[in-house]
Enzyme design. Structure first.
Site: not given
Ligand code: SF4
Ligand code: FE
Length: 481
Positions: A100, A104, A191, A257, A292, A296, A299, A447
């Protein structure tokens, strides 16, 4: 300056006077502490990529507020192409860092608050949007990172905020003063909090009138008086403290985190973006969740790419890559990984303009994407561990290779097929271990279940958003009812 360099970013975070504790000790400079350095480096990569010629098309954008070229991690999305480019950028970051990279959540939160402050002004006659636009211009012009602070500690989860025995179990306004408000509470699982210049705080759930004090959104600098960061532990994190760090697996990066506490923090009026408008809290949470949950599918897919690559490499080293069941398992890993990406891209492709002009992803498809994310990375990890064999968790330390009494045994017995060597084998295995069992598993597995909301939250949204009635009508028509 609209684009900061990687090194300038790390320096700026190191210089912050934020109050950070790692394992009970106050940390002077987050990027210089061995435990928190890899996460700082992961976030710094978002700056580095924006400076690379071949990545600028993904990592930079033109601000609709200032007209300047900015880092896409600070961009308010203006069309479907922006939504798609964000997902592609996140996959690229996952491939580069295998963790991570933290930037984002703030990006998705900024896009959310931008749209919601516009709705608030339009529907309730408030004056928040211009303030938020000023905040956005500040973030974009200085290429800063705001951490999204959403999840409250929640106390007794059967009770709403205002009925809790301890009223601070949800972050709230404790006092209204001339020129601002005073805030108390804590936000969990934040995060990249320790790697952020600013904290962007929003409510965590839908609220009722009696919860008015909890309907609050604001931004404060990370080193504001009264704010404390308590760093989250991760499995195997102290391997980063070992001499030479032989067994960290991922040599450069990690996620992080923190618990963030607010002890009577004063927030000036110009940084307040919601104050008591409980009616809009639920909409804010749902919009952020959609943004969000789609992220995911960028990422985690990038991390999946690394895991698939590492697994294919270990099969080669061990001489199993041509066996039909190994090929089948790798094909299955790719299928699952690309399915995750497809959901995110589809939610972006079917994006829509909010009344503010900012674009948002299709919420049903974003929730479907995230529900898959709660499952497929586990299956991909299971297949990776199946292919590695038990050596994944029984191998000696890479540091043992340097020991004159035992190093030669490892070189002799842990080589794999002819032409391979044990150091290469152990390094790849350590990387797979990191992603599926170690610090990296925090990003890739847990996560994936709970980040951006736990599976049940997605089921609720899917049930609410799916049009089962029209599906019934299709069925009735076809069977003559
Ligand atoms: Fe982390 Fe993925 Fe969330 Fe970005 S989208 S903050 S990389 S978990
Ligand atoms: Fe996250």
């Amino acid at each position: 300056m609209t684009l900061m360099t990687r090194d300038a970013y790390l320096t700026s975070i190191g210089r912050l006077d934020n109050r950070v504790f790692i394992q009970g000790e106050r940390v002077e400079s987050v990027p210089d502490h061995p435990i928190s350095r890899p996460p700082a480096q992961a976030l710094a990569e978002t700056y580095e990529q924006a400076a690379q010629e071949d990545m600028k098309h993904l990592f930079t954008a033109r601000s609709h507020l200032t007209g300047e070229t900015i880092n896409r991690f600070t961009h308010i999305q203006q069309d479907v192409e922006d939504l798609i480019k964000k997902i592609l950028m996140l996959r690229e970051m996952g491939r580069k860092t295998a963790c991570c990279f933290q930037r984002c959540a703030g990006l998705d939160c900024m896009n959310t608050v931008y749209a919601i402050t516009h709705d608030l002004d339009r529907e309730l006659g408030t004056r928040y949007h211009d303030r938020f636009v000023d905040f956005m211009k500040y973030i974009q012009s200085n290429d800063l990172v705001p951490a999204a602070c959403m999840t409250d500690t929640k106390g007794d989860r059967s009770l709403p905020p205002s009925s809790q025995e301890d009223p601070d179990q949800y972050l709230r306004i404790v006092e209204e003063k001339k020129g601002g408000v005073v805030i108390r509470g804590a936000k969990l699982h934040i995060t990249g909090a320790v790697n952020s210049h600013e904290l962007l705080v929003v409510p965590t759930r839908a609220l009722r009138e009696e919860d008015r004090a909890y309907a609050v959104s604001f931004a404060v600098p990370a080193d504001t008086r009264g704010v404390t960061f308590i760093y989250g532990r991760q499995p195997s994190d102290t391997r980063r403290l070992e001499e030479g760090r032989p067994d960290v697996g991922n040599l450069y990066y990690g996620g992080c985190e923190a618990m963030v506490t607010f002890e009577d923090v004063f927030v000036p009026e110009e940084r307040v973006f919601m104050k008591g408008e409980y009616q809009m809290a639920g909409r804010l949470v749902e919009l952020f969740a959609a943004h969000h949950r789609a992220s995911y599918g960028g990422c985690k897919v990038g991390v999946g790419d690394v895991l698939i690559g590492a697994t294919a490499a270990i099969a080669e080293i061990q001489g199993t890559e041509k066996s039909s069941h190994v090929r089948d398992k790798i094909a299955e890993m790719i299928h699952l990984n690309e399915t995750l990406h497809a959901g995110a891209l589809a939610s972006a492709g079917r994006g829509y303009a909010t009344p503010s002009g900012a674009f948002a992803v299709d919420p049903l498809l974003a929730n479907v994407c995230k529900l898959n994310i709660t499952r497929f990375p586990f299956e991909i990890s299971r297949l990776a561990q199946d292919i590695t064999g038990g050596i994944l968790v029984t191998m000696p330390s890479l540091g043992d290779l340097d020991n004159p009494e035992i190093g030669h045994y490892i070189r002799k017995y842990l080589t794999g097929r002819k032409g391979e060597n044990s150091e290469k084998r152990l390094r790849i295995l350590r990387l797979i271990e990191n992603i599926t069992l170690g610090t990296g598993a925090v990003s890739y597995l847990t996560e994936s279940i709970h980040g951006a909301g736990s599976p049940q939250a997605q089921k609720i949204m899917i049930t609410r958003l799916a049009d089962v009635e029209s599906a019934k009508t299709c069925a009735y028509r076809l069977c003559g009812i």
